[in-house]
Write a protein that holds these residues in place. Structure first.
Motif, PDB file in Angstrom:
ATOM      1  N   THR A  96       6.014   8.035  -3.890  1.00  0.00           N
ATOM      2  CA  THR A  96       5.060   8.212  -2.625  1.00  0.00           C
ATOM      3  C   THR A  96       6.084   7.994  -1.471  1.00  0.00           C
ATOM      4  OG1 THR A  96       4.340   6.184  -1.964  1.00  0.00           O
ATOM      5  CG2 THR A  96       3.060   6.938  -3.563  1.00  0.00           C
ATOM      6  N   PRO A  97       5.971   8.833  -0.204  1.00  0.00           N
ATOM      7  CA  PRO A  97       6.773   8.547   1.094  1.00  0.00           C
ATOM      8  C   PRO A  97       6.441   7.128   1.436  1.00  0.00           C
ATOM      9  CG  PRO A  97       5.377  10.577   1.194  1.00  0.00           C
ATOM     10  CD  PRO A  97       5.039   9.828  -0.142  1.00  0.00           C
ATOM     11  N   ARG A  98       7.423   6.520   2.393  1.00  0.00           N
ATOM     12  CA  ARG A  98       7.024   5.336   2.900  1.00  0.00           C
ATOM     13  C   ARG A  98       5.878   5.119   3.679  1.00  0.00           C
ATOM     14  NH1 ARG A  98      11.124   2.274   0.835  1.00  0.00           N
ATOM     15  NH2 ARG A  98      13.071   3.433   1.019  1.00  0.00           N
ATOM     16  N   GLY A  99       5.288   3.938   3.464  1.00  0.00           N
ATOM     17  CA  GLY A  99       3.918   3.694   3.985  1.00  0.00           C
ATOM     18  C   GLY A  99       2.702   4.202   3.298  1.00  0.00           C
ATOM     19  N   GLN A 100       3.046   4.868   2.030  1.00  0.00           N
ATOM     20  CA  GLN A 100       1.731   5.576   1.271  1.00  0.00           C
ATOM     21  C   GLN A 100       1.751   5.252  -0.048  1.00  0.00           C
ATOM     22  OE1 GLN A 100       1.730   9.822   1.951  1.00  0.00           O
ATOM     23  NE2 GLN A 100       2.841   9.985   3.994  1.00  0.00           N
ATOM     24  N   GLY A 101       2.251   4.117  -0.408  1.00  0.00           N
ATOM     25  CA  GLY A 101       2.300   3.454  -1.645  1.00  0.00           C
ATOM     26  C   GLY A 101       0.902   3.392  -1.932  1.00  0.00           C
ATOM     27  N   ALA A 102      -0.012   2.852  -1.311  1.00  0.00           N
ATOM     28  CA  ALA A 102      -1.501   2.784  -1.670  1.00  0.00           C
ATOM     29  C   ALA A 102      -1.957   4.056  -2.428  1.00  0.00           C
ATOM     30  CB  ALA A 102      -2.435   2.432  -0.616  1.00  0.00           C
ATOM     31  N   ARG A 103      -1.533   5.222  -2.049  1.00  0.00           N
ATOM     32  CA  ARG A 103      -2.165   6.313  -2.538  1.00  0.00           C
ATOM     33  C   ARG A 103      -1.979   6.511  -4.040  1.00  0.00           C
ATOM     34  NH1 ARG A 103       0.002  12.469  -1.504  1.00  0.00           N
ATOM     35  NH2 ARG A 103      -1.443  13.692  -2.775  1.00  0.00           N
ATOM     36  N   ALA A 104      -0.815   5.856  -4.502  1.00  0.00           N
ATOM     37  CA  ALA A 104      -0.355   5.791  -5.969  1.00  0.00           C
ATOM     38  C   ALA A 104      -1.430   5.221  -6.866  1.00  0.00           C
ATOM     39  CB  ALA A 104       0.874   5.372  -6.213  1.00  0.00           C
ATOM     40  N   ILE A 105      -1.848   4.089  -6.461  1.00  0.00           N
ATOM     41  CA  ILE A 105      -3.126   3.262  -7.210  1.00  0.00           C
ATOM     42  C   ILE A 105      -4.392   3.698  -6.655  1.00  0.00           C
ATOM     43  CG2 ILE A 105      -3.034   1.356  -5.341  1.00  0.00           C
ATOM     44  CD1 ILE A 105      -3.468   1.084  -9.146  1.00  0.00           C
ATOM     45  N   LEU A 106      -4.509   4.213  -5.448  1.00  0.00           N
ATOM     46  CA  LEU A 106      -5.885   4.660  -5.092  1.00  0.00           C
ATOM     47  C   LEU A 106      -6.501   5.937  -6.094  1.00  0.00           C
ATOM     48  CD1 LEU A 106      -5.788   3.945  -1.342  1.00  0.00           C
ATOM     49  CD2 LEU A 106      -7.306   2.800  -2.897  1.00  0.00           C
ATOM     50  N   GLU A 107      -5.444   6.609  -6.194  1.00  0.00           N
ATOM     51  CA  GLU A 107      -5.483   8.007  -6.763  1.00  0.00           C
ATOM     52  C   GLU A 107      -5.223   7.891  -8.323  1.00  0.00           C
ATOM     53  OE1 GLU A 107      -3.963  11.270  -4.831  1.00  0.00           O
ATOM     54  OE2 GLU A 107      -4.406  10.818  -2.895  1.00  0.00           O
ATOM     55  N   LEU A 146       3.525  -2.589  -4.637  1.00  0.00           N
ATOM     56  CA  LEU A 146       3.284  -1.471  -3.910  1.00  0.00           C
ATOM     57  C   LEU A 146       4.664  -0.928  -3.114  1.00  0.00           C
ATOM     58  CD1 LEU A 146       0.592   0.003  -2.294  1.00  0.00           C
ATOM     59  CD2 LEU A 146       1.031  -1.726  -0.504  1.00  0.00           C
ATOM     60  N   ILE A 147       5.103  -1.582  -2.454  1.00  0.00           N
ATOM     61  CA  ILE A 147       6.489  -1.192  -1.872  1.00  0.00           C
ATOM     62  C   ILE A 147       7.289  -0.284  -2.864  1.00  0.00           C
ATOM     63  CG2 ILE A 147       8.470  -1.989  -0.462  1.00  0.00           C
ATOM     64  CD1 ILE A 147       6.963  -4.186   0.694  1.00  0.00           C
ATOM     65  N   GLU A 148       7.496  -0.956  -4.247  1.00  0.00           N
ATOM     66  CA  GLU A 148       8.381  -0.394  -5.083  1.00  0.00           C
ATOM     67  C   GLU A 148       7.753   0.983  -5.388  1.00  0.00           C
ATOM     68  OE1 GLU A 148       8.312  -3.149  -8.470  1.00  0.00           O
ATOM     69  OE2 GLU A 148       9.353  -4.683  -6.981  1.00  0.00           O
ATOM     70  N   SER A 176      -5.391  -4.181   1.313  1.00  0.00           N
ATOM     71  CA  SER A 176      -5.862  -5.332   0.535  1.00  0.00           C
ATOM     72  C   SER A 176      -6.573  -4.774  -0.459  1.00  0.00           C
ATOM     73  CB  SER A 176      -6.857  -6.064   1.325  1.00  0.00           C
ATOM     74  OG  SER A 176      -6.287  -6.798   2.446  1.00  0.00           O
ATOM     75  N   ASP A 177      -7.087  -3.389  -0.389  1.00  0.00           N
ATOM     76  CA  ASP A 177      -7.777  -2.755  -1.362  1.00  0.00           C
ATOM     77  C   ASP A 177      -6.894  -2.211  -2.516  1.00  0.00           C
ATOM     78  OD1 ASP A 177     -10.294  -2.764  -0.004  1.00  0.00           O
ATOM     79  OD2 ASP A 177     -10.291  -0.741   0.551  1.00  0.00           O
ATOM     80  N   ALA A 178      -5.778  -1.755  -2.013  1.00  0.00           N
ATOM     81  CA  ALA A 178      -4.562  -1.475  -2.951  1.00  0.00           C
ATOM     82  C   ALA A 178      -3.963  -2.411  -3.640  1.00  0.00           C
ATOM     83  CB  ALA A 178      -3.651  -0.566  -2.101  1.00  0.00           C
TER      84      ALA A 178
END
Length: 389
Positions: A302-313, A293-295, A161-163
């Motif tokens: 990013t690797p699978r399941g780590q899409g949030a990292r792109a926006i969080l960082e 996020l999935i895109e 939800s944060d991402a």
């Protein structure tokens, strides 16, 4: 590639009671030809992207483009449709006509008028882009489909939800500088993150700020071969195009992988001879925040399941290492189905020629990536664009 963009036009996206599909088409067709500095008689072929599916009573709309100028009469004109990727389907069809030598100048128009349709009907019409035997009774229409995808993603990879709120806030902030955007308001992360009376849950974990807007609007491009483009006032070249169509039923694939998106990106980057990191920015299909996020993962950011990292960082912010949706994306700009893919190409061409609106223009934008998606990662189109040298 053999094709270039040499002119464009774009209406604002929004709710326009005084407009029709015909009036929107006529406006952008007329303006795109003027922008390219050519007359209607110079056009060899016309392609119209129009989803419709019931939004407009008038069907068989290809010939409406001819209303822009009597000199367009008798030009080969075709309407194409591929759900929410209809606009890019039209662009790619125009490029094929040029590559085949069947046309030297192609006028591409994308259009949709959705807001005259009552809300319950909107969901019904959009669901026509899903596999009805499995998803036809989904509550909430296409938002319900992506709500299920978001719920499955959360179950597999944890609450994101944060991402999603950060993606929504990013795109709304970007949209403020876009005069063509339907919603030009910076809501901020806190508003997007919290459930409220103004931001209720719509489907699964998706709130109103996670969903793109119902819109009216149109956009147009003038395409020509790259040699002819050298004689024009401006030109943006296609380095690559790719289209990967996947199964319509989500039960036949891993819906959290957006595999067709991955294939289309891999083909386009290989054809262009570049890597994702070489791109200056990407306009991607954020029909819902979970899709963006999935895109991130499907395009290889990013690797699978780590899409949030792109926006969080902060990677995908306008000043990040790969700005995503500097136009505000579908989230802020709006999503008139048939116009969206053409709009993405117009926005990218503006960036690459330094003609994007003030505040939206990126510094030194040289190479653009575009991803336009129909259905739930069913029709997948990627373009790689660069300004002519």
């Amino acid at each position: 590639m053999t094709a270039s963009i040499v002119g464009w036009a774009h209406t604002p996206f929004g709710k326009f009671d005084a407009e029709t599909v015909e009036s929107l088409v006529v406006k952008v067709a007329t303006d795109a030809l003027a922008d390219a500095g050519i007359s209607a008689e110079d056009v060899d072929e016309i392609v119209l992207g129009h989803f419709n599916a019931g939004f407009s009573p008038q069907d068989f709309t290809a010939s409406l483009v001819l209303q822009a100028d009597p000199k367009l009469r008798f030009k080969p004109t075709t309407r194409v449709e591929n759900a929410c990727a209809t606009g890019s389907a039209a662009v790619h069809q125009g490029i094929r006509a040029i590559a085949a030598g069947a046309a030297k100048i192609v006028l591409v128009v994308g259009v949709e008028q959705m807001t005259r349709t009552p809300a319950p009907e909107i969901g019904k019409y959009l669901l026509k882009a899903s596999y009805l035997p499995e998803d036809g009774d989904t509550v909430g229409g296409f938002a319900g489909v992506f709500g299920k995808i978001a719920q499955s993603y959360f179950q597999k990879y944890g609450d994101q939800s944060d991402a999603l709120a950060l993606i929504a806030a990013k795109n709304h902030k970007n949209g403020v500088a876009n005069p063509y955007a339907q919603m030009r308001k910076d809501f901020g992360y806190e508003f997007c993150r919290a459930e409220s009376e103004k931001n209720p849950f719509v489907a699964g974990p998706l709130k109103r700020t996670d969903c793109s807007l119902v819109s009216d609007g149109a956009a147009a491009l003038v395409l020509t071969d790259s040699e002819t483009a050298k004689t024009m006032g401006k030109a943006v070249n296609f380095r690559a195009t790719a289209h990967a169509q996947d199964f319509l039923p989500m039960s036949k694939r891993d819906i959290l992988q957006f595999e067709g998106c991955t294939v289309a990106w891999q083909r386009a980057l290989a054809q262009a001879g570049v890597q994702l990191s070489d791109l200056s920015f990407v306009e991607t299909h954020d029909c819902f925040t979970v899709a963006e996020l999935i895109e991130y993962e499907a395009m290889g950011l990013t690797p699978r399941g780590q899409g949030a990292r792109a926006i969080l960082e902060g990677w995908t912010l306008k000043d990040g290492k790969l700005p995503i949706n500097p136009s505000g994306g579908l989230k802020a700009k709006g999503h008139p189905i048939g116009a969206t893919g053409v709009s993405m190409h117009v926005m990218s061409a503006m960036q690459l020629t330094g003609q994007a609106p003030e505040g939206m223009q990126l510094k030194n934008a040289k190479l653009a990536g575009i991803f336009n998606m129909g259905g739930a990662a069913v029709a997948n189109y990627v373009s790689v664009l660069e300004a002519a040298k």
